[in-house]
Design an enzyme around this catalytic site. Structure first.
Site, PDB file in Angstrom:
ATOM      1  N   GLU A 147       0.814  -1.226   0.000  1.00  0.00           N
ATOM      2  CA  GLU A 147       0.000   0.000   0.000  1.00  0.00           C
ATOM      3  C   GLU A 147       0.849   1.279   0.000  1.00  0.00           C
ATOM      4  O   GLU A 147       0.735   2.111   0.895  1.00  0.00           O
ATOM      5  CB  GLU A 147      -0.970  -0.025   1.189  1.00  0.00           C
ATOM      6  CG  GLU A 147      -1.886  -1.250   1.141  1.00  0.00           C
ATOM      7  CD  GLU A 147      -2.792  -1.407   2.360  1.00  0.00           C
ATOM      8  OE1 GLU A 147      -2.698  -0.593   3.295  1.00  0.00           O
ATOM      9  OE2 GLU A 147      -3.605  -2.359   2.364  1.00  0.00           O
TER      10      GLU A 147
ATOM     11  N   ASN B  99       1.796  -4.675  -3.294  1.00  0.00           N
ATOM     12  CA  ASN B  99       0.397  -5.027  -3.057  1.00  0.00           C
ATOM     13  C   ASN B  99      -0.381  -3.758  -2.701  1.00  0.00           C
ATOM     14  O   ASN B  99       0.094  -2.937  -1.917  1.00  0.00           O
ATOM     15  CB  ASN B  99       0.386  -6.005  -1.865  1.00  0.00           C
ATOM     16  CG  ASN B  99      -0.935  -6.634  -1.557  1.00  0.00           C
ATOM     17  OD1 ASN B  99      -1.581  -7.185  -2.439  1.00  0.00           O
ATOM     18  ND2 ASN B  99      -1.347  -6.560  -0.290  1.00  0.00           N
TER      19      ASN B  99
ATOM     20  N   HIS C  99     -10.661  -5.917  -1.880  1.00  0.00           N
ATOM     21  CA  HIS C  99     -11.673  -5.822  -0.816  1.00  0.00           C
ATOM     22  C   HIS C  99     -12.872  -5.068  -1.416  1.00  0.00           C
ATOM     23  O   HIS C  99     -12.892  -3.837  -1.453  1.00  0.00           O
ATOM     24  CB  HIS C  99     -11.115  -5.065   0.394  1.00  0.00           C
ATOM     25  CG  HIS C  99     -10.000  -5.785   1.075  1.00  0.00           C
ATOM     26  ND1 HIS C  99     -10.190  -6.962   1.766  1.00  0.00           N
ATOM     27  CD2 HIS C  99      -8.671  -5.514   1.163  1.00  0.00           C
ATOM     28  CE1 HIS C  99      -9.029  -7.372   2.256  1.00  0.00           C
ATOM     29  NE2 HIS C  99      -8.095  -6.518   1.897  1.00  0.00           N
TER      30      HIS C  99
ATOM     31  N   GLU D  80      -6.270 -10.518  -1.483  1.00  0.00           N
ATOM     32  CA  GLU D  80      -7.007 -10.373  -0.217  1.00  0.00           C
ATOM     33  C   GLU D  80      -8.516 -10.326  -0.469  1.00  0.00           C
ATOM     34  O   GLU D  80      -9.252  -9.574   0.188  1.00  0.00           O
ATOM     35  CB  GLU D  80      -6.569  -9.092   0.512  1.00  0.00           C
ATOM     36  CG  GLU D  80      -5.080  -9.017   0.791  1.00  0.00           C
ATOM     37  CD  GLU D  80      -4.661  -7.794   1.600  1.00  0.00           C
ATOM     38  OE1 GLU D  80      -5.535  -7.104   2.163  1.00  0.00           O
ATOM     39  OE2 GLU D  80      -3.445  -7.528   1.669  1.00  0.00           O
TER      40      GLU D  80
ATOM     41  N   ASP E 277     -12.320 -10.271  -0.574  1.00  0.00           N
ATOM     42  CA  ASP E 277     -13.583 -10.461   0.142  1.00  0.00           C
ATOM     43  C   ASP E 277     -14.576  -9.455  -0.418  1.00  0.00           C
ATOM     44  O   ASP E 277     -14.183  -8.456  -1.032  1.00  0.00           O
ATOM     45  CB  ASP E 277     -13.455 -10.376   1.677  1.00  0.00           C
ATOM     46  CG  ASP E 277     -12.732  -9.161   2.207  1.00  0.00           C
ATOM     47  OD1 ASP E 277     -12.727  -8.109   1.533  1.00  0.00           O
ATOM     48  OD2 ASP E 277     -12.174  -9.245   3.317  1.00  0.00           O
TER      49      ASP E 277
HETATM   50  O1  9MR Z   1      -6.997  -8.473   8.368  1.00  0.00           O
HETATM   51  C1  9MR Z   1      -6.034  -7.709   9.058  1.00  0.00           C
HETATM   52  C2  9MR Z   1      -6.567  -7.349  10.447  1.00  0.00           C
HETATM   53  O2  9MR Z   1      -6.656  -8.501  11.266  1.00  0.00           O
HETATM   54  C3  9MR Z   1      -5.644  -6.326  11.107  1.00  0.00           C
HETATM   55  O3  9MR Z   1      -6.245  -5.891  12.332  1.00  0.00           O
HETATM   56  C4  9MR Z   1      -5.470  -5.153  10.157  1.00  0.00           C
HETATM   57  C5  9MR Z   1      -4.577  -4.107  10.813  1.00  0.00           C
HETATM   58  O4  9MR Z   1      -4.207  -3.139   9.973  1.00  0.00           O
HETATM   59  O5  9MR Z   1      -4.896  -5.599   8.937  1.00  0.00           O
HETATM   60  C6  9MR Z   1      -5.746  -6.458   8.249  1.00  0.00           C
HETATM   61  O6  9MR Z   1      -5.193  -6.868   7.005  1.00  0.00           O
HETATM   62  C7  9MR Z   1      -4.939  -5.844   6.045  1.00  0.00           C
HETATM   63  C8  9MR Z   1      -3.758  -6.301   5.197  1.00  0.00           C
HETATM   64  O7  9MR Z   1      -2.671  -6.622   6.006  1.00  0.00           O
HETATM   65  C9  9MR Z   1      -3.396  -5.258   4.173  1.00  0.00           C
HETATM   66  N1  9MR Z   1      -4.506  -4.882   3.335  1.00  0.00           N
HETATM   67  C10 9MR Z   1      -5.723  -4.526   4.075  1.00  0.00           C
HETATM   68  C11 9MR Z   1      -6.117  -5.617   5.071  1.00  0.00           C
HETATM   69  C12 9MR Z   1      -7.418  -5.257   5.775  1.00  0.00           C
HETATM   70  O8  9MR Z   1      -7.254  -4.089   6.542  1.00  0.00           O
END
Ligand code: 9MR
Length: 340
Positions: free
Chosen positions: A155, A196, A232, A260, A262
């Site tokens: 990101e 990513n 997402h 990722e 969903d």
């Molecule tokens: O799914 C992850 C969640 O459990 C964490 O609390 C969160 C913290 O920032 O990160 C989530 O995963 C993220 C991923 O690492 C990067 N892309 C976005 C995802 C959803 O926020």
């Protein structure tokens, strides 16, 4: 740790749903397996994210452990910087290793996540004040220790296509990308190195910024193998041009992966929302299926029980292909249909 933990497949058995969806909602009916159909369609894998606290839930792990469902696993949190280097030079791999060991014993590919991200940084990094030389060395140490991280850069852009303001960009400018990619490549020349991001799955300034970054990295000879489409999405709002954008990235000489996936909805679930969600999953999978350079799909955990969505988007959820009772939803059938 190597980047690609690929083991021969062992025999798999089928599970069928033993409970029914709540409220009489429709369920998935396909008896096909996700990774089996993805591989038959020429993909490297179909995978899921998972997180350490869930691994004590045996109903959950009974599904997770079946390679016919999931040929690949991404650790949802346990390879992030706060988990792996909480203090400078102090590396803790206990939780990461638990997921690596699980993938190894199941015969699943490991997709590491992530190396350089503005979020989930320990405060010594996020709040540190560094010279360029100091932060360069910090990134090099971190990314060469986490050699199996595929999502080396996570990101990097704001939604308007400008660089995100964080300790990395503010100290090093965009060179932090090259520093991290080169450190990872030097540590493991066989690793597939990805950048990513989200909101790059459709035409717009952010996708354009990412394409320009790929072009400039390629022109400079910097190692970059793939671009991750986080994906997402929201029910009814899946981008219609996702296949074209995948093709545009592939034409620049990188592979792509859905990393990722969903597709969330405003609760409560209804028959109509679940039907639309099924169609939306099929749209995303069909796009990847149609693009040879799209190597695989990872869902951001497979069950609504452990999805990150309700904790982040109030009133929304039900984003995964299994419900919170581990019953397959119509979305499951949409994924299978997408690989046809
Ligand atoms: O799914 C992850 C969640 O459990 C964490 O609390 C969160 C913290 O920032 O990160 C989530 O995963 C993220 C991923 O690492 C990067 N892309 C976005 C995802 C959803 O926020």
């Amino acid at each position: 740790m190597s980047s690609w933990l690929l083991f021969s497949l062992t025999s798999v058995s089928s599970t069928s749903a033993t409970s029914t969806a709540s409220g009489g909602l429709p369920t998935g009916t396909s008896t096909a397996f996700l990774d089996t159909v993805a591989k038959a369609a020429g993909k490297l894998y179909f995978g899921t994210a998972t997180d350490n606290p869930e691994l004590t839930d045996t109903a959950y792990t009974t599904i997770l452990d079946q390679v016919a469902y999931f040929g690949q696993i991404t650790p949802e949190n346990s390879m992030k910087w706060d988990a792996t280097e909480p203090e400078q030079g102090v590396f803790t791999f206990t939780e990461a290793q638990q997921i690596v060991s699980l993938a190894k014993s199941n015969g699943q590919i490991m997709r590491g996540h992530n190396c350089v991200w503005y979020n989930q940084l320990p405060s010594w990094v996020a709040d540190g004040t560094f010279t360029e030389a100091e932060l360069t060395e910090i990134i090099q140490t971190h990314c060469s220790t986490l050699v199996d991280a595929w999502d080396i850069i996570n990101e990097p852009f704001n939604d308007d296509g400008t660089w995100r303001s964080d300790v990395f960009f503010n100290t090093l400018g965009e060179s932090f990308v090259t520093i991290a990619l080169e450190a990872a490549a030097a540590a493991d020349p066989n690793a597939k190195l990805y950048i990513n991001d989200y909101n790059i799955e459709f035409e717009g300034v952010k996708a354009t910024a990412m394409m320009e970054l790929v072009q400039s990295l390629k022109a400079a000879g910097t190692p970059i193998d793939g671009i991750g489409f986080e994906s997402h999405f929201i029910v009814g709002e899946v981008p219609t041009d996702i296949q074209a954008i995948m093709e545009a990235f592939v034409s620049l000489g990188v592979e792509v992966a859905v990393t990722e996936l969903d597709i969330r909805m405003t609760l409560p679930e209804t028959d109509a929302l679940l039907a639309q969600q099924k169609a939306d999953y099929q749209t995303v999978i069909s796009a990847c299926n149609a693009v040879p350079g799209c190597v695989g799909v990872t869902i951001w955990d497979f069950t609504d029980e452990f999805s990150w969505i309700p904790g982040t988007f109030a009133g929304q959820g039900a984003a995964c292909p299994w419900d919170d009772n581990l019953v397959k939803k119509p979305a499951y059938d949409g994924i299978i249909a997408g690989f046809a």
